[in-house]
Design an enzyme around this catalytic site. Structure first.
Site, PDB file in Angstrom:
ATOM      1  N   LYS A  13       0.824  -1.215   0.000  1.00 55.97           N
ATOM      2  CA  LYS A  13       0.000   0.000   0.000  1.00 55.97           C
ATOM      3  C   LYS A  13       0.856   1.263   0.000  1.00 55.97           C
ATOM      4  O   LYS A  13       0.605   2.174  -0.775  1.00 55.97           O
ATOM      5  CB  LYS A  13      -0.948   0.020   1.209  1.00 55.97           C
ATOM      6  CG  LYS A  13      -2.005  -1.057   1.207  1.00 55.97           C
ATOM      7  CD  LYS A  13      -2.946  -0.957   2.387  1.00 55.97           C
ATOM      8  CE  LYS A  13      -2.292  -0.963   3.736  1.00 55.97           C
ATOM      9  NZ  LYS A  13      -1.646  -2.212   4.144  1.00 55.97           N
ATOM     10  N   ARG A  86      -9.818   0.675   8.542  1.00 54.71           N
ATOM     11  CA  ARG A  86      -9.400  -0.701   8.795  1.00 54.71           C
ATOM     12  C   ARG A  86     -10.551  -1.570   9.268  1.00 54.71           C
ATOM     13  O   ARG A  86     -10.421  -2.782   9.282  1.00 54.71           O
ATOM     14  CB  ARG A  86      -8.282  -0.743   9.838  1.00 54.71           C
ATOM     15  CG  ARG A  86      -6.988  -0.205   9.307  1.00 54.71           C
ATOM     16  CD  ARG A  86      -5.897  -0.354  10.339  1.00 54.71           C
ATOM     17  NE  ARG A  86      -4.703   0.330   9.882  1.00 54.71           N
ATOM     18  CZ  ARG A  86      -3.556  -0.263   9.647  1.00 54.71           C
ATOM     19  NH1 ARG A  86      -3.430  -1.549   9.828  1.00 54.71           N
ATOM     20  NH2 ARG A  86      -2.526   0.427   9.237  1.00 54.71           N
ATOM     21  N   ARG A 138      -0.876  -9.600  12.930  1.00 54.64           N
ATOM     22  CA  ARG A 138      -1.430  -8.487  12.160  1.00 54.64           C
ATOM     23  C   ARG A 138      -2.256  -8.985  10.976  1.00 54.64           C
ATOM     24  O   ARG A 138      -3.299  -8.413  10.649  1.00 54.64           O
ATOM     25  CB  ARG A 138      -0.304  -7.550  11.681  1.00 54.64           C
ATOM     26  CG  ARG A 138       0.334  -6.780  12.846  1.00 54.64           C
ATOM     27  CD  ARG A 138       1.540  -5.993  12.426  1.00 54.64           C
ATOM     28  NE  ARG A 138       1.153  -4.886  11.563  1.00 54.64           N
ATOM     29  CZ  ARG A 138       2.005  -4.218  10.801  1.00 54.64           C
ATOM     30  NH1 ARG A 138       3.277  -4.531  10.759  1.00 54.64           N
ATOM     31  NH2 ARG A 138       1.572  -3.227  10.046  1.00 54.64           N
TER      32      ARG A 138
END
Length: 181
Positions: A13, A86, A138
C-alpha cells in the site's frame, strides 16, 4: 477525488500510494505514518499507540477518526486513504465525515497478495515491529476486522481488486488503469 487503498499489512500500500499521489495529485493520508510520527515525537498519543501497535493490535477508532477528520477538513483537493479505514465502523464513520463535508469516496483499490509472500516481504523490510509472530497476528487481525470492508465497498460498486504481485511498475499500471476512468 478520494481514493482508498486496501490490503493486508505488507501488501504494498505504501509503495503504490507514493506513485498514486504523484500521478493523481492527491494528499497521502497514512494513519500508520501519522501514528509512527507521534511515536517518534514521544507524544502522549504516540506512547499510547506504541504499546497497542507493538502487540499487533489496532489503535482505537476515536484516536484515528480525530486525526482523519482534521485532514479532511484541511484538504482542498483529494485524499488517498492508505491503511484507513481498517474496520467496518471506521468505514461508516469515514462515509459520515465525508458526507458532512459534501464529499465521498470515489474508488477503493484492494491489493491482493498471498499471506506467505507478505510475511517474507515484511521480514525483509526490517522494521522493529516486524517479527514473524507479530506479522502473523497483524494478518489475522486484518482478516477478522478489515476484510469485511471488501464486501462493504463491493456493495457500493466502488471496489476494484488489483493483483499486488510483480514489479512495482506493473502493479501501478494496473492501478492507473482503474483510476484513469
Amino acid at each position: 477525488m478520494h481514493v482508498i487503498i486496501l490490503g493486508a499489512p505488507g501488501s504494498g500500500k505504501g509503495t503504490q500510494s507514493a506513485e498514486i499521489v504523484k500521478q493523481f495529485t492527491l494528499e497521502h493520508l497514512s494513519t500508520g505514518d501519522m501514528l509512527r510520527a507521534e511515536i517518534s515525537a514521544g507524544s502522549e498519543l504516540g506512547l499510547a499507540a506504541k504499546s497497542v501497535m507493538d502487540a499487533g493490535d489496532l489503535v482505537s477508532d476515536d484516536i484515528i477518526l480525530g486525526m482523519v477528520e482534521n485532514k479532511i477538513t484541511a484538504n482542498q483537493s483529494g485524499i488517498l486513504f492508505d491503511g484507513f479505514p481498517r474496520t467496518l465502523p471506521q468505514a461508516k464513520a469515514l462515509d459520515k465525515l465525508l458526507k458532512d463535508a459534501d464529499q465521498s469516496i470515489h474508488c477503493v483499490i484492494q491489493l491482493d497478495v498471498d499471506n506467505e509472500e507478505i510475511v517474507e516481504r515484511m521480514l525483509a523490510r526490517g522494521r522493529a515491529d516486524d517479527n514473524e509472530e507479530t506479522i502473523r497476528n497483524r494478518l489475522s487481525v486484518y482478516e477478522e476486522q478489515t476484510a469485511p470492508l471488501i464486501a462493504y465497498y463491493r456493495d457500493q460498486n466502488k471496489l476494484s481488486t488489483v493483483l499486488g504481485t510483480g514489479s512495482i511498475t506493473d502493479i501501478f499500471a494496473r492501478i492507473e488503469k482503474i483510476l484513469a476512468k
